[in-house]
Design a protein around this motif. Structure first.
Motif, PDB file in Angstrom:
ATOM      1  N   GLY A 109      -2.345  -2.172  -7.275  1.00  0.00           N
ATOM      2  CA  GLY A 109      -1.794  -3.023  -6.224  1.00  0.00           C
ATOM      3  C   GLY A 109      -0.467  -2.504  -5.701  1.00  0.00           C
ATOM      4  O   GLY A 109      -0.171  -2.606  -4.503  1.00  0.00           O
ATOM      5  N   LEU A 110       0.347  -1.921  -6.584  1.00  0.00           N
ATOM      6  CA  LEU A 110       1.602  -1.308  -6.131  1.00  0.00           C
ATOM      7  C   LEU A 110       1.340  -0.127  -5.208  1.00  0.00           C
ATOM      8  O   LEU A 110       2.142   0.160  -4.306  1.00  0.00           O
ATOM      9  N   ALA A 111       0.223   0.572  -5.433  1.00  0.00           N
ATOM     10  CA  ALA A 111      -0.154   1.634  -4.495  1.00  0.00           C
ATOM     11  C   ALA A 111      -0.423   1.049  -3.116  1.00  0.00           C
ATOM     12  O   ALA A 111      -0.089   1.654  -2.088  1.00  0.00           O
ATOM     13  N   GLY A 112      -1.054  -0.137  -3.080  1.00  0.00           N
ATOM     14  CA  GLY A 112      -1.257  -0.812  -1.799  1.00  0.00           C
ATOM     15  C   GLY A 112       0.052  -1.210  -1.148  1.00  0.00           C
ATOM     16  O   GLY A 112       0.201  -1.127   0.075  1.00  0.00           O
ATOM     17  N   VAL A 113       1.024  -1.617  -1.955  1.00  0.00           N
ATOM     18  CA  VAL A 113       2.353  -1.940  -1.425  1.00  0.00           C
ATOM     19  C   VAL A 113       2.995  -0.694  -0.817  1.00  0.00           C
ATOM     20  O   VAL A 113       3.608  -0.753   0.259  1.00  0.00           O
ATOM     21  N   ALA A 114       2.868   0.435  -1.503  1.00  0.00           N
ATOM     22  CA  ALA A 114       3.439   1.679  -0.980  1.00  0.00           C
ATOM     23  C   ALA A 114       2.834   2.039   0.368  1.00  0.00           C
ATOM     24  O   ALA A 114       3.520   2.588   1.240  1.00  0.00           O
ATOM     25  N   GLN A 115       1.551   1.718   0.556  1.00  0.00           N
ATOM     26  CA  GLN A 115       0.903   2.010   1.830  1.00  0.00           C
ATOM     27  C   GLN A 115       1.349   1.052   2.930  1.00  0.00           C
ATOM     28  O   GLN A 115       1.737   1.476   4.017  1.00  0.00           O
ATOM     29  N   VAL A 116       1.283  -0.241   2.654  1.00  0.00           N
ATOM     30  CA  VAL A 116       1.523  -1.219   3.719  1.00  0.00           C
ATOM     31  C   VAL A 116       3.010  -1.409   4.006  1.00  0.00           C
ATOM     32  O   VAL A 116       3.401  -1.672   5.147  1.00  0.00           O
ATOM     33  N   ALA A 117       3.869  -1.268   2.989  1.00  0.00           N
ATOM     34  CA  ALA A 117       5.303  -1.483   3.185  1.00  0.00           C
ATOM     35  C   ALA A 117       6.092  -0.189   3.266  1.00  0.00           C
ATOM     36  O   ALA A 117       7.270  -0.223   3.620  1.00  0.00           O
ATOM     37  N   GLY A 118       5.445   0.925   2.962  1.00  0.00           N
ATOM     38  CA  GLY A 118       6.165   2.181   2.983  1.00  0.00           C
ATOM     39  C   GLY A 118       5.724   3.129   4.061  1.00  0.00           C
ATOM     40  O   GLY A 118       6.538   3.627   4.847  1.00  0.00           O
ATOM     41  N   THR A 119       4.409   3.399   4.143  1.00  0.00           N
ATOM     42  CA  THR A 119       3.912   4.418   5.060  1.00  0.00           C
ATOM     43  C   THR A 119       3.414   3.823   6.368  1.00  0.00           C
ATOM     44  O   THR A 119       3.843   4.218   7.454  1.00  0.00           O
ATOM     45  N   GLU A 120       2.514   2.829   6.281  1.00  0.00           N
ATOM     46  CA  GLU A 120       1.876   2.286   7.489  1.00  0.00           C
ATOM     47  C   GLU A 120       2.696   1.175   8.135  1.00  0.00           C
ATOM     48  O   GLU A 120       2.742   1.047   9.359  1.00  0.00           O
ATOM     49  N   ARG A 121       3.262   0.288   7.305  1.00  0.00           N
ATOM     50  CA  ARG A 121       4.059  -0.855   7.760  1.00  0.00           C
ATOM     51  C   ARG A 121       3.247  -1.844   8.583  1.00  0.00           C
ATOM     52  O   ARG A 121       3.801  -2.638   9.344  1.00  0.00           O
ATOM     53  N   VAL A 122       1.948  -1.772   8.427  1.00  0.00           N
ATOM     54  CA  VAL A 122       1.034  -2.695   9.086  1.00  0.00           C
ATOM     55  C   VAL A 122      -0.260  -2.673   8.274  1.00  0.00           C
ATOM     56  O   VAL A 122      -0.607  -1.647   7.666  1.00  0.00           O
ATOM     57  N   LEU A 123      -0.958  -3.789   8.227  1.00  0.00           N
ATOM     58  CA  LEU A 123      -2.192  -3.876   7.455  1.00  0.00           C
ATOM     59  C   LEU A 123      -3.385  -3.587   8.351  1.00  0.00           C
ATOM     60  O   LEU A 123      -3.552  -4.199   9.402  1.00  0.00           O
ATOM     61  N   THR A 124      -4.215  -2.641   7.929  1.00  0.00           N
ATOM     62  CA  THR A 124      -5.448  -2.304   8.645  1.00  0.00           C
ATOM     63  C   THR A 124      -6.596  -2.288   7.648  1.00  0.00           C
ATOM     64  O   THR A 124      -6.392  -2.309   6.428  1.00  0.00           O
ATOM     65  N   SER A 125      -7.813  -2.210   8.172  1.00  0.00           N
ATOM     66  CA  SER A 125      -8.980  -2.186   7.293  1.00  0.00           C
ATOM     67  C   SER A 125      -9.075  -0.884   6.511  1.00  0.00           C
ATOM     68  O   SER A 125      -9.732  -0.821   5.469  1.00  0.00           O
ATOM     69  N   GLY A 126      -8.427   0.176   6.981  1.00  0.00           N
ATOM     70  CA  GLY A 126      -8.443   1.458   6.276  1.00  0.00           C
ATOM     71  C   GLY A 126      -7.157   1.732   5.527  1.00  0.00           C
ATOM     72  O   GLY A 126      -6.819   2.901   5.300  1.00  0.00           O
ATOM     73  N   GLN A 128      -8.513  -2.795  -5.674  1.00  0.00           N
ATOM     74  CA  GLN A 128      -7.219  -3.313  -6.137  1.00  0.00           C
ATOM     75  C   GLN A 128      -6.094  -2.883  -5.200  1.00  0.00           C
ATOM     76  O   GLN A 128      -5.145  -3.642  -4.975  1.00  0.00           O
ATOM     77  N   ILE A 129      -6.192  -1.691  -4.641  1.00  0.00           N
ATOM     78  CA  ILE A 129      -5.211  -1.261  -3.633  1.00  0.00           C
ATOM     79  C   ILE A 129      -5.286  -2.168  -2.413  1.00  0.00           C
ATOM     80  O   ILE A 129      -4.260  -2.598  -1.865  1.00  0.00           O
ATOM     81  N   ILE A 130      -6.496  -2.472  -1.980  1.00  0.00           N
ATOM     82  CA  ILE A 130      -6.676  -3.317  -0.791  1.00  0.00           C
ATOM     83  C   ILE A 130      -6.108  -4.708  -1.029  1.00  0.00           C
ATOM     84  O   ILE A 130      -5.398  -5.264  -0.177  1.00  0.00           O
ATOM     85  N   LEU A 131      -6.407  -5.295  -2.195  1.00  0.00           N
ATOM     86  CA  LEU A 131      -5.882  -6.639  -2.483  1.00  0.00           C
ATOM     87  C   LEU A 131      -4.364  -6.625  -2.571  1.00  0.00           C
ATOM     88  O   LEU A 131      -3.692  -7.542  -2.082  1.00  0.00           O
ATOM     89  N   GLY A 132      -3.800  -5.586  -3.189  1.00  0.00           N
ATOM     90  CA  GLY A 132      -2.350  -5.487  -3.242  1.00  0.00           C
ATOM     91  C   GLY A 132      -1.738  -5.367  -1.856  1.00  0.00           C
ATOM     92  O   GLY A 132      -0.723  -5.998  -1.553  1.00  0.00           O
ATOM     93  N   ALA A 133      -2.364  -4.583  -0.994  1.00  0.00           N
ATOM     94  CA  ALA A 133      -1.878  -4.437   0.379  1.00  0.00           C
ATOM     95  C   ALA A 133      -2.019  -5.738   1.155  1.00  0.00           C
ATOM     96  O   ALA A 133      -1.149  -6.088   1.963  1.00  0.00           O
ATOM     97  N   MET A 134      -3.116  -6.470   0.921  1.00  0.00           N
ATOM     98  CA  MET A 134      -3.322  -7.749   1.604  1.00  0.00           C
ATOM     99  C   MET A 134      -2.241  -8.754   1.232  1.00  0.00           C
ATOM    100  O   MET A 134      -1.626  -9.380   2.106  1.00  0.00           O
TER     101      MET A 134
END
Length: 433
Positions: A321-338, A156-162
């Protein structure tokens, strides 16, 4: 609750009273034999807070012993232990205390920093790492309260980040509006991934543990595949990585550019309060708790168990999914497989430690964020392997899952309830007299 009227629905949902038996029914679920497992899960997830605290203390103590046993100075001093035992004990204390002091320095406060702001920078790192743990932990905890074991937070984190990542780098919208769409997309992506096990559980009785585990693998391979397609892969790069999100699609840093702490942490606080209000102050939350306490009694009371399973899994997926948002839009700012790292699996531990209560999950997430943030500093300053943090986390899970063991170690006696037969006998004796 009166003896004449029996337990009411509020007592059943709170778990303070046993639900009334339903004549002519056998408490089985479509999955077959789930009631015993559901009872064990409920006792683990909603047990005493004291046991959770003692489990952390015991785990840290055993972790310190393990650090001492693997330390070179302790090994050298132990060669003449019987002649000078104080040297061995002193070396062991120095090794354990030094490692945990370094952990604290990397997670909470660094007195050696050049400025006051930098002294508290480790605390901001802890809160940054804790943000996805809190959000995903809330997703797992909500499912726990409804009697479901959500193992699918990773997917669910991955789908939210995607979903959030694609909106972030492919749409070009004004500041503010863009970020709102990113957050909503991440919630929808996670909710969609939670809807699948929810509807399968409700309609076919498929066990949510098996379904969510399989969906985790699907999500992992799906994001890996998409990052090799033109729609997601960064142009001109052969690595499986997406383009960077637009500046209008990333969380602003709430304490300035020198700190990584971003707006996602405030969203985590708001989500914690929102889940607390939902579970304890709303009709929907009451129904979900009733379903988790006893789905048969809830169905008899007119609550739709089928709807409850779907709603709670969608809510759990949306929070992850919001956890995925925190990763992709907050910490990493880019989508990766990890992008999800191991947050989805750590969220299970966070929910267990927090006893499935929203604010308990919040503080458990902060604790595990401190372990993650301070582990690197501990390894750098003292040479203690960062794997010791994983050992401590694993021990916490072990002791949380075995409350009688923790109580036995600390000498906590359980209050023995009088047997029903003894009470009946006393009643009969009193009536005869």
């Amino acid at each position: 609750m009166s003896a004449a009227n029996g337990p009411n629905a509020e007592d059943i949902a709170e778990g303070t009273a046993a639900p009334p038996p339903i004549p002519g029914t056998v408490e089985t679920t479509p999955g077959g034999g789930d009631d015993r497992g559901r009872g064990i899960l409920k006792s683990i997830a909603t047990g005493s807070s004291l046991v959770a605290i003692l489990a952390v203390v015991l785990s840290i103590t055993l972790g310190g012993i393990l650090i001492a046993l693997t330390d070179e100075d302790v090994a050298a001093a132990s060669s003449y232990f019987f002649s000078r035992p104080g040297d061995t004990l002193g070396a062991a204390w120095a090794a354990a205390s030094g490692a945990y002091a370094a952990l604290f320095q990397g997670a909470v406060f660094n007195p050696r920093a050049d400025s006051l702001a930098l002294m508290f920078r480790p605390l901001t790192e802890t809160l940054t790492v804790a943000t996805p743990l809190i959000l995903a932990g809330l997703g797992v905890a909500v499912a726990f309260r409804a009697g479901l074991f959500n193992i699918g937070a990773q997917g669910q984190i991955i789908l939210g980040a995607m979903f959030a990542g694609w909106i972030g780098f492919s749409w070009h919208l004004p500041f503010g509006l863009h970020l709102v769409f990113v957050v909503l997309a991440g919630f929808v992506g996670g909710a969609l991934w939670g809807f699948i096990p929810g509807i399968l559980k409700a309609r076919t009785g498929a066990h949510e543990v098996i379904v969510t585990i399989m969906l985790n693998y699907i999500a992992i391979y799906l994001v890996g595949f998409l990052l090799t397609t033109p729609s997601f892969q960064n142009p001109g790069s052969s690595n499986p990585i997406s383009p960077r999100l637009d500046a209008t699609a990333v969380f602003p840093q709430i304490l300035g550019p020198q700190f990584r702490l971003h707006l996602g942490f405030l969203i985590a606080i708001a989500a914690t309060y929102g889940v607390w209000w939902l579970l304890n102050r709303s009709t929907v939350g009451f129904e979900l708790r009733a379903v988790g306490a006893n789905p048969f009694a809830a169905r008899t009371a007119g609550i739709s168990v089928t709807k409850g399973y779907v709603v709670v899994m969608m809510l759990a997926g949306g929070l992850a999914g919001l956890a995925g948002v925190a990763q992709v839009a907050g910490t990493e700012r880019v989508l990766t497989s990890g992008i999800a790292a191991s947050f989805g699996f750590d969220a299970i531990t966070v929910a267990l430690l927090g006893r499935s209560h929203p604010w308990g999950v919040f503080f458990a997430g902060v604790l595990f964020g401190a372990f993650r943030a301070g582990g690197v500093q501990m390894q750098t300053l003292t040479g203690t392997p960062i794997d010791i943090v994983l050992v401590v986390q694993s021990l916490i899970v072990l002791f949380i899952a075995a409350p009688p063991l923790v109580k036995a170690i600390f000498g906590i006696e359980r209050k023995k309830k009088p047997r029903k037969a003894s009470r009946a006998k006393a009643t009969v004796s009193g009536g005869a007299a």
